[in-house]
Write a protein that holds these residues in place. Structure first.
Motif, PDB file in Angstrom:
ATOM      1  N   GLU A   1      -4.298   4.150   7.244  1.00  0.00           N
ATOM      2  CA  GLU A   1      -5.272   4.877   8.083  1.00  0.00           C
ATOM      3  C   GLU A   1      -5.454   4.167   9.425  1.00  0.00           C
ATOM      4  O   GLU A   1      -5.465   4.795  10.478  1.00  0.00           O
ATOM      5  CB  GLU A   1      -6.623   4.943   7.373  1.00  0.00           C
ATOM      6  CG  GLU A   1      -6.790   6.141   6.473  1.00  0.00           C
ATOM      7  CD  GLU A   1      -8.084   6.051   5.655  1.00  0.00           C
ATOM      8  OE1 GLU A   1      -8.441   7.062   5.076  1.00  0.00           O
ATOM      9  OE2 GLU A   1      -8.711   4.966   5.590  1.00  0.00           O
ATOM     10  N   ILE A   2      -5.604   2.840   9.351  1.00  0.00           N
ATOM     11  CA  ILE A   2      -5.797   2.061  10.588  1.00  0.00           C
ATOM     12  C   ILE A   2      -4.562   2.202  11.489  1.00  0.00           C
ATOM     13  O   ILE A   2      -4.680   2.426  12.693  1.00  0.00           O
ATOM     14  CB  ILE A   2      -6.069   0.570  10.258  1.00  0.00           C
ATOM     15  CG1 ILE A   2      -7.433   0.429   9.581  1.00  0.00           C
ATOM     16  CG2 ILE A   2      -5.992  -0.297  11.505  1.00  0.00           C
ATOM     17  CD1 ILE A   2      -7.697  -0.954   8.993  1.00  0.00           C
TER      18      ILE A   2
ATOM     19  N   VAL B   1      -1.102   8.678   4.065  1.00  0.00           N
ATOM     20  CA  VAL B   1      -2.570   8.719   3.972  1.00  0.00           C
ATOM     21  C   VAL B   1      -3.008   9.964   3.198  1.00  0.00           C
ATOM     22  O   VAL B   1      -3.812   9.883   2.261  1.00  0.00           O
ATOM     23  CB  VAL B   1      -3.204   8.694   5.383  1.00  0.00           C
ATOM     24  CG1 VAL B   1      -4.688   9.039   5.320  1.00  0.00           C
ATOM     25  CG2 VAL B   1      -3.007   7.331   6.034  1.00  0.00           C
TER      26      VAL B   1
ATOM     27  N   SER C   1      -6.248   2.337   3.251  1.00  0.00           N
ATOM     28  CA  SER C   1      -6.997   1.913   4.436  1.00  0.00           C
ATOM     29  C   SER C   1      -6.104   1.325   5.531  1.00  0.00           C
ATOM     30  O   SER C   1      -6.350   1.548   6.722  1.00  0.00           O
ATOM     31  CB  SER C   1      -8.111   0.949   4.052  1.00  0.00           C
ATOM     32  OG  SER C   1      -7.648   0.033   3.116  1.00  0.00           O
ATOM     33  N   LEU C   2      -5.037   0.600   5.147  1.00  0.00           N
ATOM     34  CA  LEU C   2      -4.169   0.017   6.194  1.00  0.00           C
ATOM     35  C   LEU C   2      -3.387   1.110   6.916  1.00  0.00           C
ATOM     36  O   LEU C   2      -3.266   1.108   8.143  1.00  0.00           O
ATOM     37  CB  LEU C   2      -3.207  -0.996   5.573  1.00  0.00           C
ATOM     38  CG  LEU C   2      -3.883  -2.261   5.029  1.00  0.00           C
ATOM     39  CD1 LEU C   2      -2.875  -3.130   4.300  1.00  0.00           C
ATOM     40  CD2 LEU C   2      -4.516  -3.044   6.175  1.00  0.00           C
TER      41      LEU C   2
ATOM     42  N   GLU D   1       0.833  -1.205   0.000  1.00  0.00           N
ATOM     43  CA  GLU D   1       0.000   0.000   0.000  1.00  0.00           C
ATOM     44  C   GLU D   1       0.871   1.261   0.000  1.00  0.00           C
ATOM     45  O   GLU D   1       0.646   2.197  -0.782  1.00  0.00           O
ATOM     46  CB  GLU D   1      -0.925  -0.021   1.230  1.00  0.00           C
ATOM     47  CG  GLU D   1      -1.956   1.086   1.201  1.00  0.00           C
ATOM     48  CD  GLU D   1      -2.865   1.034   2.431  1.00  0.00           C
ATOM     49  OE1 GLU D   1      -3.721   0.135   2.510  1.00  0.00           O
ATOM     50  OE2 GLU D   1      -2.718   1.904   3.310  1.00  0.00           O
TER      51      GLU D   1
ATOM     52  N   ARG E   1      -4.817   9.761  -0.481  1.00  0.00           N
ATOM     53  CA  ARG E   1      -6.186  10.271  -0.727  1.00  0.00           C
ATOM     54  C   ARG E   1      -6.184  11.224  -1.920  1.00  0.00           C
ATOM     55  O   ARG E   1      -7.088  11.193  -2.738  1.00  0.00           O
ATOM     56  CB  ARG E   1      -6.697  11.004   0.505  1.00  0.00           C
ATOM     57  CG  ARG E   1      -7.153  10.049   1.597  1.00  0.00           C
ATOM     58  CD  ARG E   1      -7.790  10.835   2.722  1.00  0.00           C
ATOM     59  NE  ARG E   1      -8.017  10.003   3.885  1.00  0.00           N
ATOM     60  CZ  ARG E   1      -7.849  10.416   5.135  1.00  0.00           C
ATOM     61  NH1 ARG E   1      -7.458  11.643   5.389  1.00  0.00           N
ATOM     62  NH2 ARG E   1      -8.093   9.599   6.137  1.00  0.00           N
TER      63      ARG E   1
ATOM     64  N   SER F   1      -4.496   5.530  13.233  1.00  0.00           N
ATOM     65  CA  SER F   1      -5.485   5.579  14.328  1.00  0.00           C
ATOM     66  C   SER F   1      -5.038   4.734  15.512  1.00  0.00           C
ATOM     67  O   SER F   1      -5.145   5.171  16.667  1.00  0.00           O
ATOM     68  CB  SER F   1      -6.841   5.049  13.862  1.00  0.00           C
ATOM     69  OG  SER F   1      -7.276   5.796  12.787  1.00  0.00           O
TER      70      SER F   1
ATOM     71  N   ASP G   1      -5.742   3.511  -2.476  1.00  0.00           N
ATOM     72  CA  ASP G   1      -6.283   2.921  -1.238  1.00  0.00           C
ATOM     73  C   ASP G   1      -5.238   3.033  -0.114  1.00  0.00           C
ATOM     74  O   ASP G   1      -4.113   2.563  -0.269  1.00  0.00           O
ATOM     75  CB  ASP G   1      -6.624   1.443  -1.498  1.00  0.00           C
ATOM     76  CG  ASP G   1      -7.106   0.750  -0.232  1.00  0.00           C
ATOM     77  OD1 ASP G   1      -7.654   1.448   0.649  1.00  0.00           O
ATOM     78  OD2 ASP G   1      -6.921  -0.478  -0.115  1.00  0.00           O
TER      79      ASP G   1
END
Ligand SMILES: NC(=O)c1ccc[n+]([C@@H]2O[C@H](COP(=O)([O-])OP(=O)(O)OC[C@H]3O[C@@H](n4cnc5c(N)ncnc54)[C@H](OP(=O)(O)O)[C@@H]3O)[C@@H](O)[C@H]2O)c1
Length: 301
Positions: A289-290, A275, A286-287, A220, A279, A293, A284
């Protein structure tokens, strides 16, 4: 050469100590570190062993020479404020070298310094701030320096020479931006996962589930790098990330160390920037982003 180290913590104090053998060096650091150095000298143990007298100050006002090279070694989240505090000693011939990790340092330095004065360094040396006045050199590495436009200029060759003469094995890169991205992609996999699971780097390959996560994050992050204009092979990046994990298998990443000390981490400058860029380019993320967080929740950031 007249050199100022802006942010004398682990890596800054190590480089400052080595460079001060053949150059005039002033360390700018926190008061407790500065006072300990003034009292007992700077001590480096581990792979380098020395105790030396070195100029150390907690503000740039005390720098009395004309600065040829300012090496920025604060954590990335401190770059903007530190460079702002240092602007009075940066003149139009001062070269500003970011020796940091992260993808947002050049932008932060550019707030104060003309882009043409900025160069970047990527180092695989490892250092740890043991206590005020004392640094542990945990791993001997190599250093790459480069102009942002890839030119092999006289000034970059001169700085390469100064580093090598001080015992810091250094080469000039024609594509330092890509080198910086490669390190960021590798760090985007190792740092947050080790920080979250509280494990050594090596455990990432001992646990098959974590190994899979590392591979997926690496793909990613590489996609984001390539969308941004890099040309990184996905398979080579996975191989490189695993090589770094093996070479540093005993180490605990800087991110896990920050989490353990209850300190802020560099997650925003590594996965956070990935990230944001992802965007923008509709990749993508998403990983990543996780991971951002998880680390932020975990570290109360
Ligand atoms: N350590 C390594 O092995 C290594 C290797 C390669 C790259 N890097 C990168 O190099 C950078 C520095 O890492 P590090 O491990 O050396 O961090 P560090 O030990 O935290 O050193 C940074 C030092 O700068 C101080 N500082 C922050 N703002 C300042 C200011 N305005 N004036 C004076 N001092 C200031 C910090 O004080 P406070 O702690 O009080 O804020 C800290 O002592 C990071 O981007 C890191 O990812 C580190």
């Amino acid at each position: 050469m007249n050199i100022v180290i802006l942010g004398a913590g682990a890596i800054g104090s190590l480089f400052g100590a080595l460079l001060s053998k053949k150059n005039d060096v002033v360390l700018i650091g926190r008061t407790s570190h500065v006072n300990a150095i003034r009292k007992n000298g700077l001590t480096i143990d581990g792979k380098t062993q020395l105790n030396m007298k070195i100029s150390a100050e907690d503000a740039v006002d005390a720098v009395s020479f004309s600065v040829d090279l300012l090496i920025v070694t604060v954590k990335s989240y401190d770059t903007e404020s530190a460079i702002d505090q240092a602007k009075q000693i940066i003149h139009n011939k001062t070269v500003v070298l970011s020796l940091q990790n992260g993808l947002d340092n050049i932008k932060a330095i550019e707030h104060v310094v003309d882009r043409r004065q900025i160069i970047v360094g990527v180092t695989t040396h490892g250092a740890f701030f043991s206590k005020p006045g004392c640094i542990k050199h945990t791993g001997v590495g190599k250093t790459i320096l480069g102009e942002l436009d890839g030119e092999t200029s006289d000034r970059i060759k001169n700085i390469e020479n100064v580093f090598n003469k001080s015992g810091i094995e250094t080469v000039v890169s024609k594509n330092i931006i890509e080198d910086m991205w490669v390190k960021a992609v590798v760090n985007s996999c190792i740092n947050p996962i080790t920080a979250f699971f509280g494990c050594s780097n090596g455990y990432l390959l001992e646990n098959p589930l974590l190994e899979k996560i590392v591979e997926k994050v690496c793909l990613e992050s590489t996609n984001v790098a390539n969308a941004y204009g890099m040309n990184l092979s996905r398979q080579i990046m996975i191989k490189k990330t695993k090589e770094v994990i093996r070479e540093t298998s005993e180490n605990y990443s800087s991110m896990i160390q920050s989490v353990r000390k209850g300190r802020k981490t560099e997650i925003d400058s590594i996965n956070g920037v990935l990230v944001d860029i992802g965007r923008t380019y509709d990749v993508d993320v998403s990983l990543n982003e996780i991971l951002v967080s998880l680390v932020k929740t975990f570290s109360n950031q």
